[in-house]
Design a protein around this motif. Structure first.
Motif, PDB file in Angstrom:
ATOM      1  N   GLU A   1      -5.794   4.648  -8.982  1.00  0.00           N
ATOM      2  CA  GLU A   1      -5.449   6.041  -8.725  1.00  0.00           C
ATOM      3  C   GLU A   1      -4.633   6.139  -7.441  1.00  0.00           C
ATOM      4  O   GLU A   1      -4.396   5.159  -6.741  1.00  0.00           O
ATOM      5  CB  GLU A   1      -6.729   6.872  -8.618  1.00  0.00           C
ATOM      6  CG  GLU A   1      -7.664   6.739  -9.805  1.00  0.00           C
ATOM      7  CD  GLU A   1      -7.037   7.214 -11.109  1.00  0.00           C
ATOM      8  OE1 GLU A   1      -6.101   8.047 -11.052  1.00  0.00           O
ATOM      9  OE2 GLU A   1      -7.470   6.747 -12.189  1.00  0.00           O
ATOM     10  N   ARG A   2      -4.250   7.353  -7.118  1.00  0.00           N
ATOM     11  CA  ARG A   2      -3.425   7.578  -5.919  1.00  0.00           C
ATOM     12  C   ARG A   2      -4.124   7.087  -4.650  1.00  0.00           C
ATOM     13  O   ARG A   2      -3.496   6.509  -3.763  1.00  0.00           O
ATOM     14  CB  ARG A   2      -3.096   9.065  -5.796  1.00  0.00           C
ATOM     15  CG  ARG A   2      -2.199   9.401  -4.616  1.00  0.00           C
ATOM     16  CD  ARG A   2      -1.877  10.873  -4.555  1.00  0.00           C
ATOM     17  NE  ARG A   2      -0.976  11.169  -3.458  1.00  0.00           N
ATOM     18  CZ  ARG A   2       0.344  11.115  -3.530  1.00  0.00           C
ATOM     19  NH1 ARG A   2       0.922  10.776  -4.670  1.00  0.00           N
ATOM     20  NH2 ARG A   2       1.108  11.397  -2.497  1.00  0.00           N
ATOM     21  N   ASP A   3      -5.439   7.293  -4.567  1.00  0.00           N
ATOM     22  CA  ASP A   3      -6.205   6.897  -3.377  1.00  0.00           C
ATOM     23  C   ASP A   3      -7.605   6.509  -3.840  1.00  0.00           C
ATOM     24  O   ASP A   3      -8.398   7.366  -4.202  1.00  0.00           O
ATOM     25  CB  ASP A   3      -6.257   8.049  -2.375  1.00  0.00           C
ATOM     26  CG  ASP A   3      -7.023   7.693  -1.109  1.00  0.00           C
ATOM     27  OD1 ASP A   3      -7.369   6.501  -0.928  1.00  0.00           O
ATOM     28  OD2 ASP A   3      -7.298   8.601  -0.297  1.00  0.00           O
ATOM     29  N   THR A   4      -7.902   5.200  -3.841  1.00  0.00           N
ATOM     30  CA  THR A   4      -9.171   4.705  -4.362  1.00  0.00           C
ATOM     31  C   THR A   4      -9.864   3.843  -3.317  1.00  0.00           C
ATOM     32  O   THR A   4      -9.613   2.636  -3.204  1.00  0.00           O
ATOM     33  CB  THR A   4      -8.950   3.870  -5.640  1.00  0.00           C
ATOM     34  OG1 THR A   4      -8.167   4.617  -6.575  1.00  0.00           O
ATOM     35  CG2 THR A   4     -10.286   3.489  -6.263  1.00  0.00           C
ATOM     36  N   PRO A   5     -10.737   4.428  -2.473  1.00  0.00           N
ATOM     37  CA  PRO A   5     -11.483   3.623  -1.506  1.00  0.00           C
ATOM     38  C   PRO A   5     -12.380   2.608  -2.211  1.00  0.00           C
ATOM     39  O   PRO A   5     -12.957   2.900  -3.262  1.00  0.00           O
ATOM     40  CB  PRO A   5     -12.312   4.662  -0.736  1.00  0.00           C
ATOM     41  CG  PRO A   5     -11.592   5.958  -0.944  1.00  0.00           C
ATOM     42  CD  PRO A   5     -11.013   5.869  -2.326  1.00  0.00           C
ATOM     43  N   LEU A   6     -12.476   1.414  -1.621  1.00  0.00           N
ATOM     44  CA  LEU A   6     -13.337   0.367  -2.161  1.00  0.00           C
ATOM     45  C   LEU A   6     -14.529   0.176  -1.240  1.00  0.00           C
ATOM     46  O   LEU A   6     -14.357   0.066  -0.012  1.00  0.00           O
ATOM     47  CB  LEU A   6     -12.562  -0.941  -2.297  1.00  0.00           C
ATOM     48  CG  LEU A   6     -11.346  -0.911  -3.232  1.00  0.00           C
ATOM     49  CD1 LEU A   6     -10.633  -2.250  -3.210  1.00  0.00           C
ATOM     50  CD2 LEU A   6     -11.764  -0.553  -4.650  1.00  0.00           C
TER      51      LEU A   6
ATOM     52  N   ARG B   1       5.081   3.021  -6.562  1.00  0.00           N
ATOM     53  CA  ARG B   1       4.501   2.316  -5.420  1.00  0.00           C
ATOM     54  C   ARG B   1       3.052   1.985  -5.743  1.00  0.00           C
ATOM     55  O   ARG B   1       2.336   2.807  -6.318  1.00  0.00           O
ATOM     56  CB  ARG B   1       4.581   3.194  -4.170  1.00  0.00           C
ATOM     57  CG  ARG B   1       3.662   2.821  -3.029  1.00  0.00           C
ATOM     58  CD  ARG B   1       3.856   3.771  -1.849  1.00  0.00           C
ATOM     59  NE  ARG B   1       2.616   3.989  -1.107  1.00  0.00           N
ATOM     60  CZ  ARG B   1       1.832   5.045  -1.237  1.00  0.00           C
ATOM     61  NH1 ARG B   1       2.153   6.009  -2.100  1.00  0.00           N
ATOM     62  NH2 ARG B   1       0.741   5.175  -0.517  1.00  0.00           N
ATOM     63  N   VAL B   2       2.615   0.777  -5.361  1.00  0.00           N
ATOM     64  CA  VAL B   2       1.224   0.391  -5.596  1.00  0.00           C
ATOM     65  C   VAL B   2       0.854  -0.709  -4.613  1.00  0.00           C
ATOM     66  O   VAL B   2       1.685  -1.557  -4.276  1.00  0.00           O
ATOM     67  CB  VAL B   2       1.014  -0.078  -7.051  1.00  0.00           C
ATOM     68  CG1 VAL B   2       1.838  -1.321  -7.367  1.00  0.00           C
ATOM     69  CG2 VAL B   2      -0.462  -0.327  -7.341  1.00  0.00           C
ATOM     70  N   GLY B   3      -0.390  -0.665  -4.109  1.00  0.00           N
ATOM     71  CA  GLY B   3      -0.775  -1.697  -3.163  1.00  0.00           C
ATOM     72  C   GLY B   3      -2.168  -1.500  -2.603  1.00  0.00           C
ATOM     73  O   GLY B   3      -3.025  -0.836  -3.197  1.00  0.00           O
ATOM     74  N   LEU B   4      -2.373  -2.077  -1.431  1.00  0.00           N
ATOM     75  CA  LEU B   4      -3.653  -2.060  -0.725  1.00  0.00           C
ATOM     76  C   LEU B   4      -3.463  -1.464   0.652  1.00  0.00           C
ATOM     77  O   LEU B   4      -2.441  -1.707   1.314  1.00  0.00           O
ATOM     78  CB  LEU B   4      -4.201  -3.480  -0.587  1.00  0.00           C
ATOM     79  CG  LEU B   4      -4.666  -4.179  -1.863  1.00  0.00           C
ATOM     80  CD1 LEU B   4      -4.692  -5.689  -1.654  1.00  0.00           C
ATOM     81  CD2 LEU B   4      -6.050  -3.679  -2.267  1.00  0.00           C
TER      82      LEU B   4
ATOM     83  N   LEU C   1      -7.295   1.000  -2.611  1.00  0.00           N
ATOM     84  CA  LEU C   1      -6.166   0.832  -3.510  1.00  0.00           C
ATOM     85  C   LEU C   1      -5.339   2.105  -3.465  1.00  0.00           C
ATOM     86  O   LEU C   1      -5.896   3.207  -3.383  1.00  0.00           O
ATOM     87  CB  LEU C   1      -6.640   0.576  -4.936  1.00  0.00           C
ATOM     88  CG  LEU C   1      -7.391  -0.736  -5.180  1.00  0.00           C
ATOM     89  CD1 LEU C   1      -8.126  -0.677  -6.514  1.00  0.00           C
ATOM     90  CD2 LEU C   1      -6.427  -1.909  -5.154  1.00  0.00           C
ATOM     91  N   VAL C   2      -4.003   1.979  -3.516  1.00  0.00           N
ATOM     92  CA  VAL C   2      -3.137   3.153  -3.453  1.00  0.00           C
ATOM     93  C   VAL C   2      -2.041   3.023  -4.499  1.00  0.00           C
ATOM     94  O   VAL C   2      -1.645   1.913  -4.878  1.00  0.00           O
ATOM     95  CB  VAL C   2      -2.502   3.317  -2.056  1.00  0.00           C
ATOM     96  CG1 VAL C   2      -3.559   3.569  -0.999  1.00  0.00           C
ATOM     97  CG2 VAL C   2      -1.675   2.091  -1.684  1.00  0.00           C
TER      98      VAL C   2
END
Length: 520
Positions: A378-383, A403-406, A498-499
């Motif tokens: 998702e747009r902003d997924t805290p782990l 855009r996708v990343g950590l 995850l972003v």
């Protein structure tokens, strides 16, 4: 290494196995460390719990660390010397991970400072500085009185004590400017020592049979690569291409000082051939092509180890930048080394590239892994994973995402909004790029974004991160691209997310390891 004024004044200052075996036989290399009862007792481990103190990376107990110097494995242990206000500080390690700091090796003397340089094992006593084999260690460094020149020191007790050569310098200045940072190695086919040394924005090559008397061989650099600032801290070494012992090429690396053109200092490399006298870049690569050793902001003055075990080529760099060399908000120390990295050459997209990977010895720090399986990003997924130090490997299917990343070293406000972080990932913009972006922190004007052209193989980005209290090291696609970034979070810096932006990217897999401190 940029020269420093007097102490107390602010200054800016695997042919792998085949190659190693040939050199070892030719020189009669052997361990030259003292007997066990003569070796220094390990100092008690300091607490090293200050805020932002690295737990994976070497830092001195106190003082200002800069360029790594004299990296050598003497047959029993790894030596790390480094610049500290124009002297050579010293540490040793059994595994290039856990370090014991020793007393300063080279102080200032009548020829001024001891700037950057290298150390070799003169196992056959070619220099005559010892009483024959098994010889000892010889340091070649830049002295400063009368202009930058190359001088020697030597040790017969495994680097515990050093003597200056009586007839220093061994290569006088002779009116040169920016003449420094000698890296020396043995070239078996020509049966002589070879030195690469910085000469302005070029590299000079010199040869010697005894380390004492040198002749100029050639130069390299005119019209090649990046020339936005002075060249520093060169290195030259052979590597196999794609693990093929019949395809050995030579790699010349050089750091480039700070300039507006690059937004700070950086480093580059050239792949080609070396015949013992002249380095020639691969003619299929256009002269003005710039190949960076690290696409981040904070990897400089890297030097490779001479005589690393098993024929490996391992190097370490200074995690810093001449745009802000001593501005880190840390006390009583300033600056850290990178983790040790193994080097190889690999064909990527039809081009031979220098690739880097964390040295396997670092795996000894790993705790129990946590694995996360396939899921949408998702747009902003805290782990829900712990803060630094840690290591993680992730495979991300980019799909049609913009855009996708950590996001690591993340701090959020009371409202849950991200206030600072270091973000690493892929963007489809400008034809596809891998990027590192740091925001916020305690240093004003420290925010920066770095990127490099990149297209994911099979639409999948493979990221390998080492995250410490104040740094991030990123290895993309098994080290085909590498990026290093400092960060000094003002908040807790514990978050990991995850972003993404647009499209439907997916996490294929993620493995997280908490890491032990190298100090405990």
């Amino acid at each position: 290494m940029t020269p420093a004024p007097a102490a107390g004044v602010t200054w800016r200052a695997r042919g792998r196995r085949v190659v190693a075996a040939v050199v070892a036989v030719g020189l009669g290399l052997c361990a030259c460390t003292p007997a066990d009862d003569e070796r220094p007792s390990p100092a008690p481990s300091p607490p090293y719990t200050e805020r932002w103190r690295p737990q994976l990376h070497y830092t001195p107990p106190e003082g200002r660390l800069a360029d790594p110097n004299g990296l050598v494995h003497d047959g029993r242990q790894w030596h790390l010397f480094h610049q500290q206000d124009g002297t050579w500080a010293h540490a040793v390690s059994p595994d290039a991970v856990h370090w014991t700091t020793l007393p300063t090796a080279l102080e200032h003397d009548e020829l001024g400072q001891a700037l950057s340089g290298s150390v070799v094992v003169d196992g056959a006593d070619t220099s005559g500085l010892f009483d024959g084999p098994p010889g000892g260690l010889v340091a070649v460094y830049t002295s400063t009185v009368g202009g930058e020149a190359q001088s020697l020191a030597y040790s017969s007790d495994g680097g515990l004590t050093w003597r200056r050569y009586v007839d220093n310098p061994v290569i006088a200045n002779e009116g040169r400017t920016d003449f420094r940072d000698p890296k020396v190695f043995w070239h078996e086919p020509t049966r002589r020592w070879v030195m690469v040394v910085s000469t302005g924005d070029q590299i000079g090559l010199f040869g010697s049979t005894d380390l004492l008397r040198w002749v100029e061989l050639s130069s390299f650099g005119r019209g090649q690569g990046l020339h936005s600032a002075v060249w520093e801290c060169p290195d030259l070494f052979p590597l196999q291409v794609d693990g093929d012992p019949e395809r050995v090429r030579w790699v010349l690396t050089v750091s480039v000082g700070a300039s507006d053109a690059t937004g700070g200092s950086t480093a580059q490399y050239f792949v080609g051939d070396f015949d013992g006298t002249t380095f020639t870049r691969d003619p299929s690569v256009p002269d003005d092509t710039v190949q960076l050793t690290d696409v981040g902001q904070d990897f400089y003055a890297a030097q490779s180890y001479e005589q690393a075990p098993d024929g490996r080529r391992v190097w370490i760099g200074w995690m810093g930048n001449w745009r802000y060399p001593y501005e880190a908000p840390t006390r009583p120390w300033t600056n850290a080394m990178s983790v040790p990295r193994d080097l190889d050459l690999r064909t990527v997209g039809g081009q031979v590239r220098l690739v880097q990977s964390p040295a396997p010895e670092l795996a000894s720090l790993r705790g129990q892994p946590v694995r996360i399986g396939s899921r949408a990003i998702e747009r902003d997924t805290p782990l829900p994973l712990g803060g630094p130090p840690y290591e993680l490997e992730a495979e991300i299917e980019t799909g049609d995402a913009g855009r996708v990343g950590l996001r690591v070293l993340e701090s959020r406000g009371a409202d849950g909004i991200v206030e600072e972080s270091v973000e690493v990932g892929y963007t489809a913009a400008d034809g596809g790029q891998v990027y590192l972006e740091r925001t916020g922190g305690v240093l004003a004007g420290f925010a920066v974004r770095r990127s490099a052209a990149y297209r994911p193989t099979d639409g999948t980005v493979r990221l390998h991160l080492l995250v410490d209290a104040s740094s991030v090291e990123v290895f993309v696609d098994d080290g085909a691209l590498t990026g290093t970034m400092l960060a000094f979070p003002a908040g807790d810096g514990q978050g990991l997310s995850l972003v993404s932006e647009g499209g439907r990217p997916r996490l294929r897999s993620l493995t997280y390891w908490p890491l032990d401190s190298i100090w405990r």
